[in-house]
Design an enzyme around this catalytic site. Structure first.
Site, PDB file in Angstrom:
ATOM      1  N   ALA A   8       0.852  -1.194   0.000  1.00 18.72           N
ATOM      2  CA  ALA A   8       0.000   0.000   0.000  1.00 18.72           C
ATOM      3  C   ALA A   8       0.885   1.241   0.000  1.00 18.72           C
ATOM      4  CB  ALA A   8      -0.911   0.016   1.222  1.00 18.72           C
ATOM      5  N   CYS A   9       0.492   2.234  -0.791  1.00 20.80           N
ATOM      6  CA  CYS A   9       1.222   3.506  -0.816  1.00 20.80           C
ATOM      7  C   CYS A   9       0.203   4.643  -0.723  1.00 20.80           C
ATOM      8  CB  CYS A   9       2.081   3.620  -2.073  1.00 20.80           C
ATOM      9  SG  CYS A   9       1.152   3.761  -3.609  1.00 20.80           S
ATOM     10  N   PRO A  10       0.657   5.859  -0.447  1.00 17.27           N
ATOM     11  CA  PRO A  10      -0.285   6.974  -0.232  1.00 17.27           C
ATOM     12  C   PRO A  10      -1.268   7.212  -1.378  1.00 17.27           C
ATOM     13  CG  PRO A  10       1.887   7.600   0.521  1.00 17.27           C
ATOM     14  CD  PRO A  10       2.036   6.268  -0.173  1.00 17.27           C
ATOM     15  N   THR A  16       2.132   0.656  -5.016  1.00 16.03           N
ATOM     16  CA  THR A  16       1.371  -0.482  -4.487  1.00 16.03           C
ATOM     17  C   THR A  16       1.524  -1.690  -5.402  1.00 16.03           C
ATOM     18  OG1 THR A  16      -0.237   0.973  -3.415  1.00 16.03           O
ATOM     19  CG2 THR A  16      -0.953  -1.297  -3.864  1.00 16.03           C
TER      20      THR A  16
END
Length: 104
Positions: A8-10, A16
């Site tokens: 998961a990334c921002p 991701t």
């Protein structure tokens, strides 16, 4: 070896899915069983069941944000079987991440 991971990334887009691909490719190369859940712009995909987490030898949390369902990994965290790492590191160095996983 059985590996489960969450990426998961921002923004929930590039990193991701790039981290997912890097983990899957390295696991395939090593002949490991694996499943990678993504928490991205499309929501949760390929969601890990508690039984899969419990059966895993190691959990890789390649996350740069807080994730949904983190409590699923508490038992593995207590046992020292979780690697928490930035998705960018997994993308650049999947070999070293899995080398570390083997030593847990």
């Amino acid at each position: 070896m059985k590996v489960v991971a969450v990426t998961a990334c921002p923004t929930g887009v590039a990193h991701t899915y790039m981290a997912q691909e890097a983990i899957e490719k390295e696991c395939r190369k090593r002949g490991y069983e694996f499943k990678v859940e993504t928490q991205g712009s499309m929501g949760i995909e390929n969601e890990l069941e508690q039984e899969e987490v419990d059966a895993a030898d190691v959990v890789i949390l390649a996350v740069a944000i807080s994730i949904e369902g983190e409590e699923r990994f508490e038992e593995k965290m207590d046992a020292g079987k979780v690697i928490q790492i930035d998705p960018g590191e997994v993308i650049k160095h999947p070999e070293s991440v899995l080398d570390k996983a083997e030593k847990l």
